[in-house]
Design a protein around this motif. Structure first.
Motif, short mmCIF file in Angstrom:
data_model
loop_
_atom_site.label_atom_id
_atom_site.label_comp_id
_atom_site.label_asym_id
_atom_site.label_seq_id
_atom_site.Cartn_x
_atom_site.Cartn_y
_atom_site.Cartn_z
N LYS A 176 0.83 -1.20 0.00
CA LYS A 176 0.00 0.00 0.00
C LYS A 176 0.87 1.25 0.00
O LYS A 176 2.04 1.23 0.37
CB LYS A 176 -0.93 0.01 1.21
N THR A 177 0.24 2.37 -0.43
CA THR A 177 0.92 3.67 -0.49
C THR A 177 -0.13 4.77 -0.41
O THR A 177 -1.30 4.54 -0.74
CB THR A 177 1.72 3.82 -1.79
N VAL A 178 0.30 5.95 0.00
CA VAL A 178 -0.60 7.11 -0.03
C VAL A 178 -0.12 8.14 -1.04
O VAL A 178 -0.82 9.12 -1.30
CB VAL A 178 -0.73 7.77 1.37
N ASP A 179 1.08 7.93 -1.63
CA ASP A 179 1.64 8.96 -2.52
C ASP A 179 2.17 8.40 -3.84
O ASP A 179 2.79 9.13 -4.61
CB ASP A 179 2.76 9.73 -1.80
N TRP A 180 1.97 7.12 -4.12
CA TRP A 180 2.46 6.44 -5.32
C TRP A 180 3.98 6.28 -5.34
O TRP A 180 4.53 5.70 -6.27
CB TRP A 180 2.06 7.19 -6.61
N MET A 181 4.68 6.74 -4.33
CA MET A 181 6.14 6.74 -4.32
C MET A 181 6.74 5.86 -3.23
O MET A 181 7.80 5.27 -3.42
CB MET A 181 6.67 8.17 -4.15
N ASN A 182 6.09 5.80 -2.09
CA ASN A 182 6.61 5.08 -0.94
C ASN A 182 5.63 3.98 -0.55
O ASN A 182 4.49 4.25 -0.16
CB ASN A 182 6.84 6.05 0.22
N TRP A 183 6.10 2.75 -0.67
CA TRP A 183 5.24 1.58 -0.52
C TRP A 183 5.58 0.80 0.75
O TRP A 183 6.73 0.74 1.17
CB TRP A 183 5.40 0.65 -1.72
N THR A 184 4.56 0.17 1.32
CA THR A 184 4.72 -0.73 2.46
C THR A 184 4.10 -2.07 2.10
O THR A 184 2.91 -2.13 1.73
CB THR A 184 4.03 -0.17 3.71
N LYS A 185 4.87 -3.14 2.20
CA LYS A 185 4.31 -4.47 1.90
C LYS A 185 3.49 -4.93 3.10
O LYS A 185 3.89 -4.79 4.25
CB LYS A 185 5.42 -5.47 1.59
N ILE A 186 2.31 -5.50 2.82
CA ILE A 186 1.44 -5.94 3.90
C ILE A 186 1.18 -7.44 3.88
O ILE A 186 0.63 -7.99 4.85
CB ILE A 186 0.09 -5.19 3.87
N ALA A 187 1.56 -8.12 2.78
CA ALA A 187 1.33 -9.57 2.71
C ALA A 187 2.20 -10.16 1.62
O ALA A 187 2.55 -9.49 0.66
CB ALA A 187 -0.14 -9.86 2.43
N ASP A 188 2.53 -11.44 1.78
CA ASP A 188 3.28 -12.15 0.74
C ASP A 188 3.32 -13.63 1.08
O ASP A 188 3.51 -14.01 2.24
CB ASP A 188 4.71 -11.62 0.63
N GLY A 189 3.12 -14.47 0.07
CA GLY A 189 3.28 -15.91 0.24
C GLY A 189 1.97 -16.64 0.44
O GLY A 189 1.11 -16.23 1.21
N VAL A 190 1.83 -17.76 -0.27
CA VAL A 190 0.63 -18.58 -0.13
C VAL A 190 0.88 -19.57 0.99
O VAL A 190 1.30 -20.71 0.79
CB VAL A 190 0.31 -19.30 -1.46
#
Length: 505
Positions: free
Chosen positions: A87-101
């Motif tokens: 997720k991001t609020v500015d299109w530039m700085n992202w935070t991963k919140i999930a990964d992997g089945v």
């Protein structure tokens, strides 16, 4: 049974410099007459100037393959393959919140149990490109898919959550493919050359509020179905839906539809080629005045007729390469005097989603990409898009950073490094060339012709061969120069895009 080979097999996954190494996406006819839709006049929105930041621009990058975007409250989310999300609020700085089945993924309560039927049918232990949409009940619907990988044996279903970050609860499977020797949803024996591989869903609303799902990959191509906005399920009696593009195992996948209130067109984005670093992935677009097509390119070709030649070897690219408006492919901007760092460029950019911000009138292209000399490592990138004078999307050359909107004719004159994206599907990286837009309106250097500032930020370039390219000037952050630079993005009616970044006067 088709053999998807390296483009469709999962690569070894590992963490390297914060990037996930993964090859994911769709695995893997129809016909139509040449049609030209009437062309409404496109009037790009006027965007108020934003003062560029004085300090060096910083980004926080993330790896989510096949990112599909949705906005919830003031936050943009992308959901991608391997059940990754950020997720991001500015299109530039992202935070991963999930990964992997796996059981620890917060998007589901033990996803391997919740989606056991899907994984069992597709004979796989992972999930591929999903899409999340908010429907009439205010809940979030995740359209997920899984594919065997070396054939189009796939399953597509839907799960529902009260919140965009989950947890999602499985509702049901919607479609299956790859049922060799058995009847498919349209009642005929499944044929991978003409029936879809049921992966890569995108659910969207048309201008009247109707709900649709576009999906498919390789195999029989891209299809569309009308959906019930109350249940989130396909309306009955459609089989696999309507064929829009591809067939005979043509390398076309990652469909995404965006409606433009400015041009009144629906734009169907797809990726041609193979997604790995040597696959030549590139993004293309076609358009229609109707959500379910026909979608045509600038030559007026109905994209339903664009498919591989069955007489040629599997994954025939030559038959499809001339078609669609090519937005972006492999490229690299050579460092100019005074620039430093790793030369900016992308390898196999693709499987995009797109977003229109009604408050600002801005369009955004959201995609994953690999990079020159960095193997299969990939990250999410966001570029601003514009609608040119011909009513086609054109993509800004550098990743999005808010900037000043105005570029005068005097600002535009100067020396540029220019990328010609061409129309080919190739692993070759197109290098920039020096081109001069002289104050008197001539073009010289690696290209020759004339140019004109058309008012606002509109630019036209006519090369010596008579081809005219229409597009938009903007100011973008050039990380190699650590400064904002005047850039342009233009496109011909034949679907060739040129990008320019000014390097001097």
């Amino acid at each position: 049974m088709e053999n998807i080979s390296v483009q469709r097999r999962m690569l070894l996954r590992t963490a390297a410099a914060g990037a996930v190494l993964a090859t994911v996406g769709g695995c893997g006819g129809g016909s139509g007459a040449s049609t030209t839709a009437s062309a409404p006049v496109a009037t790009p929105p006027v965007v108020p100037p934003v003062v560029p930041p004085a300090a060096t621009v910083a980004f926080t990058n993330v790896s989510v393959h096949d990112p599909s975007v949705i906005k919830a409250a003031d936050t943009y989310y992308v959901f991608g393959s391997h059940l990754a999300a950020a997720k991001t609020v500015d299109w530039m700085n992202w935070t991963k919140i999930a990964d992997g089945v796996n059981a620890g993924n917060p998007l589901f309560n033990n996803v391997t149990v919740a989606l056991a039927e899907t994984l069992s049918w597709a004979q796989t232990d992972t999930l591929w490109a999903p899409d999340v949409a908010r429907l009439d009940d205010g809940k979030f619907y995740m359209y997920y898919c899984a594919c065997k990988g070396d054939s189009p044996r796939s399953a597509l279903g839907v799960a529902v959550a009260d919140k965009v970050e989950g947890p999602y609860v499985n509702k049901q499977l919607l479609l299956k493919s790859g049922m060799w020797g058995e009847a498919s949803p349209d009642g005929t024996i499944y044929d991978a050359a003409k029936h879809p591989n049921v992966v890569d869903p995108n659910v969207f609303r048309d201008s009247g509020g109707k709900l649709w799902m576009v999906y498919g990959s390789y195999s029989g191509g891209i299809f569309i179905m009308e959906m019930d906005p109350v249940t989130g399920l396909p309306k009955p009696g459609q089989g696999y839906g309507k064929h829009l593009m591809g067939g005979n195992h043509a390398r076309i996948e990652g469909a995404y539809v965006l409606y433009s209130p400015d041009s009144k067109y629906y734009y169907l984005f797809v990726s041609f080629g193979g997604l790995d670093a040597n696959g030549g992935y590139n993004m293309r677009v076609a358009r229609s005045l109707n959500p379910d097509g026909p979608y045509v390119d600038g030559a007026g070709t109905d994209m339903a007729a664009v498919k591989a030649n069955p007489a040629l070897p599997l994954f025939d690219d030559a038959s499809i390469a001339p078609h669609g408006q090519k937005l972006m492919g492999n490229h690299q901007f050579i460092l100019a005097s005074g620039e430093s760092g790793t030369a900016l460029g992308y390898v196999s950019p693709g499987h995009n989603s797109a977003y229109y911000d009604a408050a600002t009138g801005k369009y955004f292209l959201v995609f994953h990409t690999r990079f020159p000399g960095q193997g299969e490592a990939h990250e999410v990138r966001v570029h601003e898009m514009f609608i040119n004078a011909d009513g086609w999307p054109v993509v800004a050359p550098f990743r999005y950073v808010p900037s000043s909107a105005g570029v005068t004719a005097a600002d535009a004159a100067g020396t540029y490094k220019v990328i010609n994206h061409g129309k080919d599907i190739s692993a070759a990286i197109k290098q920039s060339q020096a081109v001069v837009l002289a104050a008197g309106g001539t073009v010289s250097g690696a290209m020759s012709g004339t140019w004109a500032h058309q008012g606002g930020n509109q630019l036209s370039i006519t090369l010596s061969d008579g081809t005219t390219y229409n597009g938009v000037l903007s100011r973008q952050w050039n990380a190699n120069a650590d400064a904002f630079a005047v850039t342009f993005t233009v496109q011909s009616k034949a679907g060739v895009s040129l990008w320019g970044a000014r390097t001097g006067s």
